[in-house]
Design an enzyme around this catalytic site. Structure first.
Site, PDB file in Angstrom:
ATOM      1  N   HIS A 226      30.991  29.720  10.564  1.00  0.00           N
ATOM      2  CA  HIS A 226      31.783  28.484  10.586  1.00  0.00           C
ATOM      3  C   HIS A 226      32.694  28.505  11.823  1.00  0.00           C
ATOM      4  O   HIS A 226      33.346  29.518  12.096  1.00  0.00           O
ATOM      5  CB  HIS A 226      32.617  28.392   9.303  1.00  0.00           C
ATOM      6  CG  HIS A 226      33.403  27.124   9.219  1.00  0.00           C
ATOM      7  ND1 HIS A 226      32.828  25.924   8.864  1.00  0.00           N
ATOM      8  CD2 HIS A 226      34.703  26.853   9.490  1.00  0.00           C
ATOM      9  CE1 HIS A 226      33.747  24.973   8.902  1.00  0.00           C
ATOM     10  NE2 HIS A 226      34.888  25.508   9.275  1.00  0.00           N
TER      11      HIS A 226
ATOM     12  N   ARG B 245      24.224  21.603   4.171  1.00  0.00           N
ATOM     13  CA  ARG B 245      24.012  21.302   2.760  1.00  0.00           C
ATOM     14  C   ARG B 245      24.683  22.373   1.908  1.00  0.00           C
ATOM     15  O   ARG B 245      24.650  23.560   2.278  1.00  0.00           O
ATOM     16  CB  ARG B 245      22.501  21.330   2.525  1.00  0.00           C
ATOM     17  CG  ARG B 245      22.007  20.417   1.458  1.00  0.00           C
ATOM     18  CD  ARG B 245      20.673  19.821   1.831  1.00  0.00           C
ATOM     19  NE  ARG B 245      20.863  18.766   2.800  1.00  0.00           N
ATOM     20  CZ  ARG B 245      21.360  17.570   2.519  1.00  0.00           C
ATOM     21  NH1 ARG B 245      21.663  17.242   1.299  1.00  0.00           N
ATOM     22  NH2 ARG B 245      21.526  16.675   3.459  1.00  0.00           N
TER      23      ARG B 245
ATOM     24  N   LYS C  10      17.873  20.872  -7.152  1.00  0.00           N
ATOM     25  CA  LYS C  10      17.327  21.978  -7.940  1.00  0.00           C
ATOM     26  C   LYS C  10      15.853  22.225  -7.565  1.00  0.00           C
ATOM     27  O   LYS C  10      15.424  23.359  -7.408  1.00  0.00           O
ATOM     28  CB  LYS C  10      17.458  21.661  -9.427  1.00  0.00           C
ATOM     29  CG  LYS C  10      17.182  22.850 -10.297  1.00  0.00           C
ATOM     30  CD  LYS C  10      17.524  22.631 -11.742  1.00  0.00           C
ATOM     31  CE  LYS C  10      17.094  23.854 -12.526  1.00  0.00           C
ATOM     32  NZ  LYS C  10      17.118  23.666 -13.932  1.00  0.00           N
TER      33      LYS C  10
ATOM     34  N   ILE D 141      24.995  25.026  -0.860  1.00  0.00           N
ATOM     35  CA  ILE D 141      24.007  25.865  -1.551  1.00  0.00           C
ATOM     36  C   ILE D 141      24.255  25.772  -3.058  1.00  0.00           C
ATOM     37  O   ILE D 141      25.376  25.965  -3.524  1.00  0.00           O
ATOM     38  CB  ILE D 141      24.137  27.334  -1.075  1.00  0.00           C
ATOM     39  CG1 ILE D 141      23.937  27.446   0.442  1.00  0.00           C
ATOM     40  CG2 ILE D 141      23.177  28.247  -1.816  1.00  0.00           C
ATOM     41  CD1 ILE D 141      22.550  27.173   0.954  1.00  0.00           C
TER      42      ILE D 141
ATOM     43  N   ASN E  53      27.244  32.666   6.009  1.00  0.00           N
ATOM     44  CA  ASN E  53      27.399  31.450   6.823  1.00  0.00           C
ATOM     45  C   ASN E  53      28.268  31.740   8.038  1.00  0.00           C
ATOM     46  O   ASN E  53      29.112  32.630   8.007  1.00  0.00           O
ATOM     47  CB  ASN E  53      28.067  30.360   5.968  1.00  0.00           C
ATOM     48  CG  ASN E  53      28.220  29.051   6.710  1.00  0.00           C
ATOM     49  OD1 ASN E  53      27.331  28.626   7.460  1.00  0.00           O
ATOM     50  ND2 ASN E  53      29.358  28.387   6.527  1.00  0.00           N
TER      51      ASN E  53
ATOM     52  N   GLY F 112      20.309  24.173  16.720  1.00  0.00           N
ATOM     53  CA  GLY F 112      19.706  25.497  16.593  1.00  0.00           C
ATOM     54  C   GLY F 112      20.069  26.495  17.679  1.00  0.00           C
ATOM     55  O   GLY F 112      19.321  27.439  17.916  1.00  0.00           O
ATOM     56  N   SER F 113      21.232  26.334  18.314  1.00  0.00           N
ATOM     57  CA  SER F 113      21.569  27.312  19.361  1.00  0.00           C
ATOM     58  C   SER F 113      21.841  28.686  18.747  1.00  0.00           C
ATOM     59  O   SER F 113      21.495  29.714  19.340  1.00  0.00           O
ATOM     60  CB  SER F 113      22.750  26.833  20.208  1.00  0.00           C
ATOM     61  OG  SER F 113      23.939  26.821  19.459  1.00  0.00           O
ATOM     62  N   ASN F 114      22.433  28.730  17.558  1.00  0.00           N
ATOM     63  CA  ASN F 114      22.632  30.028  16.893  1.00  0.00           C
ATOM     64  C   ASN F 114      21.295  30.613  16.453  1.00  0.00           C
ATOM     65  O   ASN F 114      21.059  31.810  16.586  1.00  0.00           O
ATOM     66  CB  ASN F 114      23.568  29.877  15.690  1.00  0.00           C
ATOM     67  CG  ASN F 114      25.019  29.853  16.108  1.00  0.00           C
ATOM     68  OD1 ASN F 114      25.603  30.884  16.421  1.00  0.00           O
ATOM     69  ND2 ASN F 114      25.607  28.664  16.169  1.00  0.00           N
TER      70      ASN F 114
HETATM   71  C1  GRF Z   1      27.806  26.105  14.707  1.00  0.00           C
HETATM   72  O1  GRF Z   1      28.972  25.830  15.416  1.00  0.00           O
HETATM   73  C2  GRF Z   1      28.120  26.741  13.381  1.00  0.00           C
HETATM   74  O2  GRF Z   1      29.294  27.475  13.392  1.00  0.00           O
HETATM   75  C3  GRF Z   1      28.284  25.549  12.463  1.00  0.00           C
HETATM   76  O3  GRF Z   1      27.335  24.620  12.916  1.00  0.00           O
HETATM   77  C4  GRF Z   1      27.098  24.810  14.304  1.00  0.00           C
HETATM   78  C5  GRF Z   1      25.616  24.892  14.502  1.00  0.00           C
HETATM   79  O4  GRF Z   1      25.274  24.851  15.868  1.00  0.00           O
HETATM   80  N1  GRF Z   1      28.140  25.933  11.076  1.00  0.00           N
HETATM   81  P1  GRF Z   1      23.795  25.189  16.320  1.00  0.00           P
HETATM   82  O5  GRF Z   1      22.865  24.256  15.573  1.00  0.00           O
HETATM   83  O6  GRF Z   1      23.530  26.621  16.010  1.00  0.00           O
HETATM   84  O7  GRF Z   1      23.766  24.917  17.799  1.00  0.00           O
END
Ligand code: GRF
Length: 197
Positions: free
Chosen positions: A110, A92, A67, A94, A108, A14-16
């Site tokens: 990535h 997961r 579903k 979608i 998303n 969950g750092s993002n």
């Molecule tokens: C991130 O690198 C994102 O790009 C990818 O999964 C990772 C999630 O990292 N889809 P965090 O859980 O936000 O630390």
């Protein structure tokens, strides 16, 4: 005026999620994070949501068909007037229930320059391939894996003495700035479109 409500979907550390929340709390975003949706009971991201008093919707996909959980998620999000979904490490695919309910409103992040290195462990894939440049992509979500239309990309250099861990950190630092900025842009643009329509 009430801000646009968004949901963050995440499965891991969950750092993002935290980077987005911090900017939302500091009033730097045109949206409020209304809910965290998580498919991993016990994931660290749930603790972060609790620390910040963000409501959570947690389910275990082992116990419920796609579903059905997607219908429950859509119902909850619509009840809360959530307009956008941002995936941040949500592991997961979608399904059509969510895709139809939130058409062109699911995004998303990535950790590669798509279309290079889609799927799992994109950082490891780039590292193994010994490429000199990788990066971060933000894209709309479609039915494929990391295949939807690209919204933004930022490159990240790979240095000869990098370990995968060091590279991962450098990529995440870029993610934590890029994702909140793009979220903000998308929401502001959509508001402009609504006003001029
Ligand atoms: C991130 O690198 C994102 O790009 C990818 O999964 C990772 C999630 O990292 N889809 P965090 O859980 O936000 O630390």
């Amino acid at each position: 005026m009430n801000k646009v409500k968004v949901a963050i979907f995440a499965s891991g550390t969950g750092s993002n999620f935290e980077a987005i929340i911090e900017q939302a709390i500091e009033n730097q975003l045109a949206c409020d994070v209304a809910i965290l949706v998580c498919d991993k009971p016990g994931a660290k991201v749930i603790d972060i949501a609790n620390e910040y008093d963000i409501p959570t919707f947690v389910f275990d996909p082992k116990n419920i068909p796609k579903k059905e959980y997607e219908q429950k998620v859509v119902k909850r999000l619509l009840l809360m007037n959530v307009e956008w979904i941002f995936l941040a490490g949500y592991m997961r695919i979608i399904g059509p229930t969510l895709l139809n309910a939130y058409e062109i409103k699911i995004v998303n992040i990535h950790p590669s320059m798509l279309p290079a290195f889609p799927g799992k462990d994109a950082v490891g894939q780039a590292f193994q391939a010994k490429v000199k440049i990788t990066g971060v992509t933000i894209h709309y979500v479609d039915a494929g894996i990391d295949t939807g239309p690209i919204i933004a990309q930022e490159s990240v250099e790979i240095f000869p003495d990098d370990t995968k861990e060091v590279l991962q950190k450098r990529i995440q630092q870029v993610e934590h700035k890029l994702y909140p900025r793009i979220i903000n842009q998308l929401i502001k643009q959509s508001l402009k479109v609504e006003v001029t329509d």
